[in-house]
Design a protein around this motif. Structure first.
Motif, PDB file in Angstrom:
ATOM      1  N   ARG A 115      49.331 -29.386 -44.400  1.00 35.04           N
ATOM      2  CA  ARG A 115      49.712 -30.634 -43.719  1.00 35.04           C
ATOM      3  C   ARG A 115      51.035 -31.157 -44.219  1.00 35.04           C
ATOM      4  O   ARG A 115      51.876 -31.617 -43.437  1.00 35.04           O
TER       5      ARG A 115
ATOM      6  N   TYR B 281      45.664 -29.638 -47.536  1.00 34.02           N
ATOM      7  CA  TYR B 281      46.656 -30.679 -47.792  1.00 34.02           C
ATOM      8  C   TYR B 281      48.061 -30.102 -47.873  1.00 34.02           C
ATOM      9  O   TYR B 281      49.024 -30.710 -47.370  1.00 34.02           O
TER      10      TYR B 281
ATOM     11  N   THR C 246      50.672 -35.921 -56.022  1.00 34.22           N
ATOM     12  CA  THR C 246      50.108 -35.726 -54.690  1.00 34.22           C
ATOM     13  C   THR C 246      48.732 -35.083 -54.812  1.00 34.22           C
ATOM     14  O   THR C 246      48.342 -34.600 -55.886  1.00 34.22           O
ATOM     15  N   VAL C 247      47.986 -35.054 -53.729  1.00 35.45           N
ATOM     16  CA  VAL C 247      46.653 -34.448 -53.759  1.00 35.45           C
ATOM     17  C   VAL C 247      46.709 -32.971 -54.152  1.00 35.45           C
ATOM     18  O   VAL C 247      45.947 -32.531 -55.022  1.00 35.45           O
TER      19      VAL C 247
END
Length: 287
Positions: free
Chosen positions: A279, A276, A149-150
């Motif tokens: 979120r 991120y 993931t980021v």
């Protein structure tokens, strides 16, 4: 007798093809540079280590997937390969900048063709690893492999940048403000590195606290700490100090400037990481 299964998709998929290109290009780079053997310094050693390390690990990864042996390893394979591809991309990118700037003079004096081709191969190798990172990055909403993931990829970036900062830390004034900055770099490096290792080793599940919320809290704390370092490091190093007239790559002033920019890079990385992570944890996309 145990049968060995061959998974041809390991070399025919887009990820496999990117890894094959990375293996060939890294091998080409270190082979050409090795032919210029009389030229050796610490930068030369770093570049050779980068190409050899990335070549060896990528070859092992490809063989383990080709023979389908990776499920027998006690690690999260997807997290490991995602973290390594990100690390390799960063290392090769750094090498693609460092090698030509330190070994190819103006004008070039010897082994010019070998050095030029090695630089080109290194740049293309970086692109191969960047493509792998893009192909294996988790899609929005998919958190089965955290390091893909980021936020996970950013943690690899943060650790790598911290290592670059440590390589430039020397001859700085021993004042409390700068000692705090070094403490910030060290604490954030250790915690972020442990998060990566625990993720690969499948150990995070044993932590007795809400893991996702803890990671968000840590990202926020690291961001605040890096904000202080971004202010204090240049203030104490450049206050009433001018750049010396003769200042090469080993000049302390240049190294302090490099630490300043790397601190800013990590500050931005922790900020994006926090956004991120927040979120992912608190803003759920309706299915």
């Amino acid at each position: 007798m145990a049968m060995v299964t061959v998974n041809l998709r390991a070399v025919t998929s887009w990820v496999g093809i990117a890894r094959l290109f990375a293996i060939v290009l890294s091998c080409l780079a270190f082979s050409l540079v090795a032919s210029t053997w009389p030229y050796k310094n610490s930068y030369w050693t770093w570049c050779m280590f980068t190409w050899c390390f990335c070549f060896a690990v990528t070859l092992v990864v490809l063989l383990l997937e080709l023979l389908e042996l990776y499920p027998k390893l006690p690690i999260s394979w997807d997290d490991f390969t995602s973290a390594f591809s990100m690390l390799a991309a960063l290392m090769v990118f750094t090498t693609s900048v460092v090698y030509p700037s330190t070994s190819i003079g103006s004008p070039c004096s010897s082994h010019c063709a070998e050095k030029a081709v090695a630089t080109t191969a290194s740049c293309l190798c970086f692109l191969a690893y960047a493509v792998e990172v893009g192909l294996t990055r988790a899609k929005p909403g998919d958190i089965s492999s955290f390091l893909s993931t980021v936020p996970g990829l950013l943690k690899v970036f943060e650790v790598y940048v911290a290592c670059l900062i440590f390589s430039l830390l020397d001859n700085y004034p021993l004042v409390p403000g700068l000692q705090w900055c070094v403490a910030v770099y060290s604490i954030c490096f250790i915690i972020t590195f442990l998060i990566i290792i625990f993720t690969i080793g499948r150990c995070l599940a044993y932590i007795p606290c809400p893991l996702e919320q803890m990671l968000v809290g840590y990202s926020a704390l690291a961001l605040v700490m890096y904000i202080t370092a971004t202010v204090l490091w240049p203030y104490y190093n450049f206050k009433d100090t001018k750049r010396p007239n003769t200042c090469n790559s080993d000049c302390a002033w240049n190294k302090h400037l490099g630490v300043t920019f790397l601190t800013i890079f990590n500050l931005i990385a922790y900020l994006v990481d926090l956004i991120y992570s927040t979120r992912m944890v608190f803003i759920r996309t309706p299915s």
